[in-house]
Scaffold this motif. Structure first.
Motif, PDB file in Angstrom:
ATOM      1  N   LEU A   1       0.833  -1.202   0.000  1.00  0.00           N
ATOM      2  CA  LEU A   1       0.000   0.000   0.000  1.00  0.00           C
ATOM      3  C   LEU A   1       0.866   1.250   0.000  1.00  0.00           C
ATOM      4  CD1 LEU A   1      -2.851  -0.856   2.527  1.00  0.00           C
ATOM      5  CD2 LEU A   1      -2.903  -0.954   0.036  1.00  0.00           C
ATOM      6  N   ILE A   2       0.514   2.169  -0.899  1.00  0.00           N
ATOM      7  CA  ILE A   2       1.185   3.466  -0.937  1.00  0.00           C
ATOM      8  C   ILE A   2       0.121   4.556  -0.853  1.00  0.00           C
ATOM      9  CG2 ILE A   2       3.177   2.702  -2.287  1.00  0.00           C
ATOM     10  CD1 ILE A   2       1.731   4.150  -4.707  1.00  0.00           C
ATOM     11  N   GLN A   3       0.569   5.744  -0.474  1.00  0.00           N
ATOM     12  CA  GLN A   3      -0.300   6.915  -0.473  1.00  0.00           C
ATOM     13  C   GLN A   3       0.354   7.951  -1.378  1.00  0.00           C
ATOM     14  OE1 GLN A   3      -0.978   8.822   3.315  1.00  0.00           O
ATOM     15  NE2 GLN A   3      -2.871   9.705   2.566  1.00  0.00           N
ATOM     16  N   TYR A   4      -0.386   8.396  -2.394  1.00  0.00           N
ATOM     17  CA  TYR A   4       0.146   9.371  -3.337  1.00  0.00           C
ATOM     18  C   TYR A   4       0.331  10.716  -2.655  1.00  0.00           C
ATOM     19  CZ  TYR A   4      -0.679   6.070  -7.102  1.00  0.00           C
ATOM     20  OH  TYR A   4      -0.635   4.968  -7.908  1.00  0.00           O
ATOM     21  N   THR A   5       1.459  11.359  -2.920  1.00  0.00           N
ATOM     22  CA  THR A   5       1.739  12.685  -2.369  1.00  0.00           C
ATOM     23  C   THR A   5       1.614  13.767  -3.426  1.00  0.00           C
ATOM     24  OG1 THR A   5       4.109  12.391  -2.764  1.00  0.00           O
ATOM     25  CG2 THR A   5       3.270  11.788  -0.574  1.00  0.00           C
TER      26      THR A   5
ATOM     27  N   ARG B   1      -4.850   9.893 -10.347  1.00  0.00           N
ATOM     28  CA  ARG B   1      -4.756   9.680  -8.899  1.00  0.00           C
ATOM     29  C   ARG B   1      -4.708  11.035  -8.203  1.00  0.00           C
ATOM     30  NH1 ARG B   1      -6.461   4.772  -9.174  1.00  0.00           N
ATOM     31  NH2 ARG B   1      -5.062   3.358 -10.219  1.00  0.00           N
TER      32      ARG B   1
ATOM     33  N   GLN C   1      -4.595   9.698  -1.947  1.00  0.00           N
ATOM     34  CA  GLN C   1      -5.239   8.433  -2.323  1.00  0.00           C
ATOM     35  C   GLN C   1      -4.329   7.262  -1.958  1.00  0.00           C
ATOM     36  OE1 GLN C   1      -6.335   8.269  -6.452  1.00  0.00           O
ATOM     37  NE2 GLN C   1      -7.486   6.383  -6.199  1.00  0.00           N
ATOM     38  N   ILE C   2      -4.911   6.208  -1.401  1.00  0.00           N
ATOM     39  CA  ILE C   2      -4.171   4.999  -1.028  1.00  0.00           C
ATOM     40  C   ILE C   2      -4.527   3.892  -2.008  1.00  0.00           C
ATOM     41  CG2 ILE C   2      -3.870   3.233   0.751  1.00  0.00           C
ATOM     42  CD1 ILE C   2      -4.409   5.430   2.824  1.00  0.00           C
TER      43      ILE C   2
ATOM     44  N   ALA D   1       5.000   9.354  -3.749  1.00  0.00           N
ATOM     45  CA  ALA D   1       4.181   8.524  -2.862  1.00  0.00           C
ATOM     46  C   ALA D   1       4.982   8.179  -1.612  1.00  0.00           C
ATOM     47  CB  ALA D   1       3.749   7.244  -3.568  1.00  0.00           C
ATOM     48  N   THR D   2       4.243   7.753  -0.583  1.00  0.00           N
ATOM     49  CA  THR D   2       4.868   7.241   0.628  1.00  0.00           C
ATOM     50  C   THR D   2       4.316   5.851   0.900  1.00  0.00           C
ATOM     51  OG1 THR D   2       3.167   8.236   2.022  1.00  0.00           O
ATOM     52  CG2 THR D   2       5.180   9.516   1.672  1.00  0.00           C
TER      53      THR D   2
ATOM     54  N   VAL E   1       2.642   2.979   3.052  1.00  0.00           N
ATOM     55  CA  VAL E   1       1.672   2.920   4.149  1.00  0.00           C
ATOM     56  C   VAL E   1       2.137   1.828   5.114  1.00  0.00           C
ATOM     57  CG1 VAL E   1      -0.719   2.412   4.778  1.00  0.00           C
ATOM     58  CG2 VAL E   1      -0.220   3.705   2.695  1.00  0.00           C
TER      59      VAL E   1
ATOM     60  N   HIS F   1      -0.814  -6.295   0.605  1.00  0.00           N
ATOM     61  CA  HIS F   1      -2.110  -6.684   0.061  1.00  0.00           C
ATOM     62  C   HIS F   1      -1.895  -7.952  -0.756  1.00  0.00           C
ATOM     63  CE1 HIS F   1      -5.534  -6.525  -2.722  1.00  0.00           C
ATOM     64  NE2 HIS F   1      -6.158  -5.940  -1.721  1.00  0.00           N
TER      65      HIS F   1
END
Length: 60
Positions: free
Chosen positions: A4-8, A24, A28-29, A46-47, A49, A59
């Motif tokens: 899982l990543i979270q867009y920056t 995106r 957003q994850i 992205a970072t 999660v 996942h």
């Protein structure tokens, strides 16, 4: 396996070369392949999660 990543940064992204570009939003994850996650993280787009105890969220 995906991580899982979270867009920056907002923009159009695709995980696999054969996929269409998808819009995106910032925050957003999404589950992506580890190699794609590494590229986005290196580019500061992205970072990763992690759980509360700093464990990688995978996942399956």
């Amino acid at each position: 396996m995906k991580v899982l990543i979270q867009y920056t940064q907002p923009g159009k992204y695709r995980d696999q070369a054969w996929e269409a570009l998808t819009l995106r939003t910032k925050g957003q994850i999404l589950a992506v392949t580890p190699s794609y996650a590494a590229q986005l993280i290196e580019q500061n787009k992205a970072t990763l999660v992690t759980s509360e105890d700093e464990q990688l969220v995978v996942h399956v």
